[in-house]
Design a protein around this motif. Structure first.
Motif: not given
Lengths: 114, 112
Positions: A40-43, B8-9, B40, B85, B104, B107
């Motif tokens: 979760p919430k990671q790449s 990041t976002s 998601h 993302v 990363k 988002t």
């Protein structure tokens, strides 16, 4: 276009159970497929490269005896999580290369170990 | 593969253009810029790629600077379904047998 199908999409099972995830290339042959894991919430983190007809190549830190990969045909690779425990709960995603350097991904398998 | 840097976002209003930047100052001459996105609980989806010329397809446009050290992905009319993302990846064209390595990403949140 190229499609990669992953099954099952979600699985919930008890601790100690082994779980098999299938990845199929539906309209192309893939000599190489890739398995990723995503917390979760990671790449996405690459786990291993699956090679048709030969042994998989695992990334550092990934236990090959726990995450068994079989790529017996040009359209199917399987990932078996053996003796799964709660810490193995994650989102597992496969991909296959097609048409140059792009990759096509399955829709992922949400694994929950109780 | 060359390293990429992304914010990041980002936020975007529905119907407006979303411009997502990516820095890749160490890109090599044979490396392409690829963009993927991950909605998601789904697998990543290919968006577009380019070498040095600007590219456009039904999903987005890709603008690459002349020195190729940065690029921008443009979603011309963002919708709520574009919330995801977004990953910028630099990769040589002859690497079909190797895995994509994800950073990363950015988002993007599209709101009404």
């Amino acid at each position: 276009g190229a499609v990669v199908s992953q099954h099952p999409s979600r699985v919930i099972c008890k601790s100690g159970t082994s779980v098999k995830i299938e990845c199929r290339s539906l309209d192309f042959q893939a000599t190489t497929m890739f398995w990723y894991r995503q917390f979760p919430k990671q790449s996405l983190m690459l786990m291993a490269t699956s090679n048709e007809g030969s042994k998989a190549t695992y990334e550092q830190g990934v236990e090959k005896d726990k995450f068994l990969i079989n790529h017996a045909s040009l359209t199917l690779s399987t990932l078996t999580v053996t003796s799964a425990h709660p810490e193995d709960s994650s989102f597992y995603i496969c991909s296959a290369g097609w048409g140059g350097a792009s990759q096509h991904f399955g829709d992922g398998t949400r694994l929950s170990i109780l | 593969d060359a390293k990429t840097t992304q914010p990041t976002s980002m936020d975007c209003a529905e119907g407006r253009a979303a411009n997502l930047p990516c820095n890749h100052s160490t890109i090599s001459g044979n490396e392409y810029v690829y963009w993927y996105r991950q909605i998601h609980s789904q697998g990543p989806q290919y968006i577009i790629h380019g070498l040095k010329n600007n590219e456009t397809n039904e999903m987005a446009s890709l603008i690459i600077t002349e020195d190729r050290k940065s690029s921008t992905l443009i979603l011309p009319h963002a919708t709520l379904r574009d919330t995801a993302v977004y990953y910028c990846i630099v990769r040589a064209i002859n690497q079909a047998g190797t895995a994509l390595i994800f950073g990363k990403g950015t988002t993007l949140s599209v709101s009404s």
